[in-house]
Design an enzyme around this catalytic site. Structure first.
Site, PDB file in Angstrom:
ATOM      1  NE  ARG A 278     -18.842   0.118  -4.729  1.00 64.83           N
ATOM      2  CZ  ARG A 278     -20.164  -0.079  -4.541  1.00 64.83           C
ATOM      3  NH1 ARG A 278     -20.592  -0.649  -3.432  1.00 64.83           N
ATOM      4  NH2 ARG A 278     -21.023   0.300  -5.463  1.00 64.83           N
TER       5      ARG A 278
ATOM      6  CE1 TYR B 222      -0.944   1.646  14.903  1.00 64.22           C
ATOM      7  CE2 TYR B 222      -3.104   1.511  13.863  1.00 64.22           C
ATOM      8  CZ  TYR B 222      -1.823   2.031  13.903  1.00 64.22           C
ATOM      9  OH  TYR B 222      -1.414   2.935  12.956  1.00 64.22           O
TER      10      TYR B 222
ATOM     11  CG  ASP C 236      -4.721  -5.993  15.457  1.00 57.97           C
ATOM     12  OD1 ASP C 236      -3.977  -6.769  14.826  1.00 57.97           O
ATOM     13  OD2 ASP C 236      -4.733  -4.766  15.255  1.00 57.97           O
TER      14      ASP C 236
ATOM     15  CE  LYS D 242       2.014  -2.222  10.300  1.00 53.56           C
ATOM     16  NZ  LYS D 242       0.702  -1.785   9.803  1.00 53.56           N
TER      17      LYS D 242
END
Length: 380
Positions: free
Chosen positions: A49, A101, A173, A198
């Site tokens: 982690r 977004y 972004d 993407k």
């Protein structure tokens, strides 16, 4: 170094242990503590982690490509965005572009609002709107350009200069453009975020998010959030994105070449009223985009003249999947009002021009002439 070359030669061309031509997948959750008398942080890898060899390779690659100091990987694009926003505190105020977004707007106006963080949405096409929205408690500016789904252009250098002058944390972004076409950190951004699901992954087979910080100090703060939230990806997904990045140049160059041809063809179609693509000469802000990016990208949107024509297009199209997401090798046709912008109120969608007739296309690797023929029959 040429950007295409850097996608391949980024410091992780081979496995240093074996010489293998690629990053190794370490399918491990924990690591041997070499000195049990010492606590966490006494060695490079302890528990996955907090840090992991495969993830570290991906994080260093994206930091190199974006020109930043530190990179961090997350379980999804929204996990990356949410973790970056986790740097803020109760009582802080965020200015965000009104066409970022839809998922980002949703989490700002719902989850983080409940945490005491306020958000003001502005038209970032005019930098003066950002300056006018600054309050004494404003702490961050959140931008996306070209916007989703109308491909509106924001002058990054001008807006980021305002943020820097006001002492704001600036977040961009960069999912649509990728670091191959646009590097916001070089224009003044503090943090760049990506949905690597993407174009970076590029094959619609992985869900992953990335963030890159301008400075080491900011990176250490984000690492605390990453380690605390634990919204990390697994090593197989990390490896898939590392692999995808290697072919980003050839995919994106082909995709945006096809997008240019399709956008120009759509302009001539009798059933199309508007086309939105930064590569078109009449696209608002095209000159600004050309000054901050090296290509128009592979995303475009258009409007049909009637709602019936738009719905029929989704039903009849054969070479484009009617689906959410983007950036894969296959062309995807999305319906923003029921997909990417479903969380936006109907009134705001109407005001922004995100109508029932709007179709968003993420162009894939099919032949442009085949896509045009298919779109022609779907629009007939």
């Amino acid at each position: 170094m040429n950007k295409g070359t850097e996608l391949i030669h980024n410091g992780h061309e081979t496995d240093p242990l074996t010489g293998a031509l690629g990053v190794t997948i370490y399918q491990t959750s924990t690591f041997l503590r070499k000195d049990i008398s010492k606590g966490p942080g006494s060695q490079e890898f302890d528990y996955s982690r907090g840090g992991h060899p495969t993830r570290q390779a991906l994080e260093e690659i994206i930091a190199t490509l974006e020109g930043g100091a530190k990179g961090y990987a997350f379980g999804s694009g929204m996990a990356a965005i949410s973790s970056v926003l986790g740097l803020l505190s109760a009582g802080d105020h965020v200015i965000a572009a009104e066409e970022v977004y839809g998922g980002s707007i949703f989490i700002l106006n719902n989850f983080y609002k409940r945490m005491g963080i306020e958000t003001t949405l502005v038209d970032s096409g005019n930098p003066a709107n950002i300056r006018a929205a600054i309050r004494p408690n404003t702490r961050a500016l959140y931008l996306e350009t070209p916007s989703n789904p109308l491909l509106k252009i924001t002058d990054l250098a001008a807006c980021l200069a305002i943020a820097r002058e006001a002492g704001l944390l600036s977040i961009v972004d960069n999912t649509f453009m990728t670091p191959y076409l646009q590097q916001p950190i070089k224009l003044g951004a503090d943090i760049v975020v990506h949905s690597a699901t993407k174009f970076l992954g590029g094959h619609s087979d992985v869900v992953l998010g990335l963030a890159v910080t301008r400075t080491e100090e900011l990176g250490e703060k984000l690492h605390v959030v990453q380690n605390s939230f634990g919204a990390i990806p697994g090593p197989w997904d990390e490896w898939l994105v590392i692999r995808g990045i290697k072919t980003l140049k050839v995919r994106l160059e082909t995709q945006q070449s096809s997008a240019q041809q399709i956008a120009e063809w759509l302009l001539t179609h009798k059933n199309v009223s508007n086309v939105y693509y930064p590569g078109l000469s009449g696209h608002p802000g095209r000159e600004i985009h050309q000054g901050q990016a090296s290509g128009p990208g592979a995303m475009l949107s258009f409007k049909t003249k009637t709602v019936e024509q738009a719905l029929r297009f989704y039903e009849k199209v054969q070479l484009a999947a009617a689906a959410p997401s983007l950036g894969g090798v296959e062309t995807i046709a999305s319906r923003p009002v029921t997909m990417s912008n479903i969380a936006t109120s109907a009134a705001d969608r109407e005001r922004l021009g995100i109508t029932d007739t709007l179709i968003r296309l993420a162009i894939g690797l099919e032949g442009a002439e085949d896509l045009i023929a298919d779109f022609d029959q779907a629009l007939a």
